[in-house]
Write a protein that holds these residues in place. Structure first.
Motif, mmCIF file in Angstrom:
data_model
loop_
_atom_site.group_PDB
_atom_site.id
_atom_site.type_symbol
_atom_site.label_atom_id
_atom_site.label_comp_id
_atom_site.label_asym_id
_atom_site.label_seq_id
_atom_site.Cartn_x
_atom_site.Cartn_y
_atom_site.Cartn_z
ATOM 1 N N LYS A 94 -16.849 85.175 46.776
ATOM 2 C CA LYS A 94 -16.825 85.994 47.969
ATOM 3 C C LYS A 94 -16.211 84.415 49.430
ATOM 4 C CE LYS A 94 -19.111 89.716 47.963
ATOM 5 N NZ LYS A 94 -20.765 90.691 48.595
ATOM 6 N N ARG A 95 -16.922 83.736 48.961
ATOM 7 C CA ARG A 95 -16.196 82.151 49.532
ATOM 8 C C ARG A 95 -15.071 81.576 49.724
ATOM 9 N NH1 ARG A 95 -21.153 79.991 52.065
ATOM 10 N NH2 ARG A 95 -19.924 77.672 52.010
ATOM 11 N N MET A 96 -14.686 82.147 48.397
ATOM 12 C CA MET A 96 -13.314 81.523 48.300
ATOM 13 C C MET A 96 -12.198 82.358 49.178
ATOM 14 S SD MET A 96 -12.801 79.106 45.997
ATOM 15 C CE MET A 96 -11.665 78.901 45.673
ATOM 16 N N GLY A 97 -12.753 83.358 49.772
ATOM 17 C CA GLY A 97 -11.588 83.744 50.947
ATOM 18 C C GLY A 97 -10.598 84.950 50.343
ATOM 19 N N ALA A 98 -9.163 83.992 51.106
ATOM 20 C CA ALA A 98 -7.714 84.303 50.278
ATOM 21 C C ALA A 98 -7.618 83.684 48.905
ATOM 22 C CB ALA A 98 -7.029 84.388 51.919
ATOM 23 N N SER A 99 -7.974 83.225 48.445
ATOM 24 C CA SER A 99 -7.933 82.180 47.561
ATOM 25 C C SER A 99 -7.411 83.331 46.326
ATOM 26 C CB SER A 99 -8.954 81.181 46.642
ATOM 27 O OG SER A 99 -8.904 80.002 47.642
ATOM 28 N N PRO A 100 -8.190 84.128 45.738
ATOM 29 C CA PRO A 100 -7.254 85.452 45.123
ATOM 30 C C PRO A 100 -5.954 85.478 45.338
ATOM 31 C CG PRO A 100 -10.294 85.620 45.140
ATOM 32 C CD PRO A 100 -9.606 84.423 46.419
ATOM 33 N N LYS A 101 -6.461 86.691 46.620
ATOM 34 C CA LYS A 101 -4.558 86.636 46.752
ATOM 35 C C LYS A 101 -3.336 86.237 46.746
ATOM 36 C CE LYS A 101 -2.540 90.377 48.747
ATOM 37 N NZ LYS A 101 -1.309 89.907 48.839
ATOM 38 N N ALA A 102 -4.374 84.885 46.983
ATOM 39 C CA ALA A 102 -2.599 83.872 46.953
ATOM 40 C C ALA A 102 -2.138 83.736 45.759
ATOM 41 C CB ALA A 102 -3.269 82.973 47.884
ATOM 42 N N ALA A 103 -3.266 83.383 44.747
ATOM 43 C CA ALA A 103 -2.901 83.188 43.325
ATOM 44 C C ALA A 103 -2.354 84.647 43.041
ATOM 45 C CB ALA A 103 -4.629 83.387 42.577
ATOM 46 N N SER A 104 -2.543 85.385 43.105
ATOM 47 C CA SER A 104 -2.301 87.095 42.860
ATOM 48 C C SER A 104 -0.284 86.847 43.726
ATOM 49 C CB SER A 104 -3.050 88.080 42.981
ATOM 50 O OG SER A 104 -1.752 88.822 43.316
ATOM 51 N N ASN A 105 -0.089 86.691 44.483
ATOM 52 C CA ASN A 105 0.956 86.096 45.437
ATOM 53 C C ASN A 105 1.705 84.908 44.448
ATOM 54 O OD1 ASN A 105 0.159 87.977 46.826
ATOM 55 N ND2 ASN A 105 -0.038 86.825 48.401
ATOM 56 N N PHE A 106 1.768 83.962 44.159
ATOM 57 C CA PHE A 106 2.306 83.528 43.663
ATOM 58 C C PHE A 106 1.741 83.460 41.979
ATOM 59 C CE2 PHE A 106 1.061 78.215 41.947
ATOM 60 C CZ PHE A 106 2.594 78.026 42.183
ATOM 61 N N VAL A 107 1.524 83.888 41.168
ATOM 62 C CA VAL A 107 1.895 84.696 40.479
ATOM 63 C C VAL A 107 3.540 85.364 39.907
ATOM 64 C CG1 VAL A 107 1.404 85.945 38.154
ATOM 65 C CG2 VAL A 107 -0.427 84.537 38.963
ATOM 66 N N SER A 108 3.112 86.950 40.508
ATOM 67 C CA SER A 108 3.375 88.044 40.818
ATOM 68 C C SER A 108 4.859 87.008 41.097
ATOM 69 C CB SER A 108 3.420 88.821 42.219
ATOM 70 O OG SER A 108 2.262 89.634 41.982
ATOM 71 N N PHE A 109 5.477 85.945 41.878
ATOM 72 C CA PHE A 109 6.263 85.232 42.517
ATOM 73 C C PHE A 109 7.766 85.342 41.715
ATOM 74 C CE2 PHE A 109 8.432 81.127 43.494
ATOM 75 C CZ PHE A 109 9.619 82.302 44.548
ATOM 76 N N LEU A 110 6.250 84.072 40.617
ATOM 77 C CA LEU A 110 6.932 83.202 38.974
ATOM 78 C C LEU A 110 7.520 84.147 38.313
ATOM 79 C CD1 LEU A 110 4.168 80.107 39.262
ATOM 80 C CD2 LEU A 110 6.579 79.813 40.016
ATOM 81 N N SER A 111 6.614 85.018 37.998
ATOM 82 C CA SER A 111 6.942 86.430 36.884
ATOM 83 C C SER A 111 7.918 87.201 37.366
ATOM 84 C CB SER A 111 5.520 86.948 36.987
ATOM 85 O OG SER A 111 4.172 86.955 36.315
ATOM 86 N N ASP A 112 8.201 87.484 38.728
ATOM 87 C CA ASP A 112 10.089 88.293 39.518
ATOM 88 C C ASP A 112 10.827 87.143 39.055
ATOM 89 O OD1 ASP A 112 8.569 90.282 40.082
ATOM 90 O OD2 ASP A 112 8.210 89.884 42.167
ATOM 91 N N VAL A 113 10.608 85.899 39.413
ATOM 92 C CA VAL A 113 11.795 84.432 39.134
ATOM 93 C C VAL A 113 12.100 84.459 38.110
ATOM 94 C CG1 VAL A 113 12.239 82.527 39.493
ATOM 95 C CG2 VAL A 113 11.092 83.377 40.982
ATOM 96 N N ALA A 114 11.064 84.652 36.778
ATOM 97 C CA ALA A 114 11.074 84.507 34.964
ATOM 98 C C ALA A 114 12.096 85.942 34.980
ATOM 99 C CB ALA A 114 9.656 84.933 34.827
#
Length: 276
Positions: A94-114
């Motif tokens: 929980k102390r990581m704030g938006a980090s998990p959501k940002a990591a998810s966006n990052f993976v989704s972006f890279l997977s879409d590009v691939a």
């Protein structure tokens, strides 16, 4: 940001509106009474309690011993105590704030590009591609869409800095020079890199208050940071290694949940060191 400390803001015992301003203003006493009677009763706002300054004292003690002596055992114990002082792995996530959501966006972006190519993904984002644009330049241009943070809080700053550091790592160490040719293994490695760096940056801000004072020279400072981040990022690598490649294509909600679990596993490993 690695040497910054959390600004706790004003003490909750000192109201933002000083008491000597209350009741001032024009009009007679009757006018004031009428105003008070005509206004609906406002609900009392809950008092925000200041963070306890000694919460991470034991964790800082271990880290400070590491910074003074170079004892990696003290470093590991300090990090372990940090997770436990946070309230355990779930509270640490929980102390990581938006980090998990940002990591998810990052993976989704890279997977879409691939899967679909950078041209199609850029069109969906209303992003105009620029000629001869390198992979790192493009990744930094979509930082706002991926990070989705807008404040100057420590958790949001952790997201932005960790993303920028990951982009550098991708294009220098992981060999990502053409996003259209990115592989699933490179995507997993990029995810591991972001998780490791975000956890490292959060811990540095919370308990490494004396980092600069103890490591006065730039060389010593860099060596301490490298060892600290290398240890935490190594634990992230261990966790991501068992993350199924097909999970990179999960829906957004499922992917966020999966990545939160990855953060939880990393913190669980970090907390377990002192028990060994």
């Amino acid at each position: 940001m690695g040497t910054s400390t959390t600004n706790l803001g004003p003490n909750s015992n000192n109201p933002l509106v000083p008491t000597w301003l209350e009741g001032q203003g024009g009009g007679s006493g009757d006018d004031k009474n009428n105003d008070q009677n005509s206004k609906p009763e406002q609900q009392k706002q809950p008092q925000i309690k200041p963070q306890q300054g000694r919460r991470f004292q034991s964790a800082r003690s271990g880290i400070n011993d590491y910074l003074r002596t170079g004892n990696t055992g003290s470093m590991k114990k300090g990090i372990s105590r940090y997770v436990k002082s946070s309230g355990g792995k779930s509270s640490a996530v929980k102390r990581m704030g938006a980090s998990p959501k940002a990591a998810s966006n990052f993976v989704s972006f890279l997977s879409d590009v691939a899967q679909n190519g950078i041209q199609a993904v850029a069109k969906n984002l209303n992003l105009a591609l620029q000629g001869n644009e390198s992979a790192d330049q493009l990744l930094l241009r979509v930082a706002d869409q991926i990070c989705e943070v807008s404040t100057s809080s420590i958790p949001d700053a952790v997201v932005r800095v960790s993303y920028a550091e990951t982009v550098v790592e991708m294009t220098t160490t992981l060999g990502v020079t053409d996003l259209n040719a990115i592989t699933s293994e490179q995507i997993k490695a990029s995810l591991s890199c972001f998780i490791g760096k975000s956890v490292t940056n959060r811990i540095i801000n919370d308990i490494c208050n004396n980092l600069v004072a103890q490591k006065a020279s730039p060389e010593n400072l860099q060596a301490a940071l490298s060892e600290l981040s290398g240890y935490i990022e190594g634990r992230a690598d261990d966790v991501i290694a068992s993350f199924p490649t097909e999970n990179l294509s999960l829906t957004d909600e499922e992917l966020v949940g999966g990545i939160e679990n990855l953060y939880s596993e990393v913190f669980e490993i970090l907390a377990s060191v002192e028990d060994e």
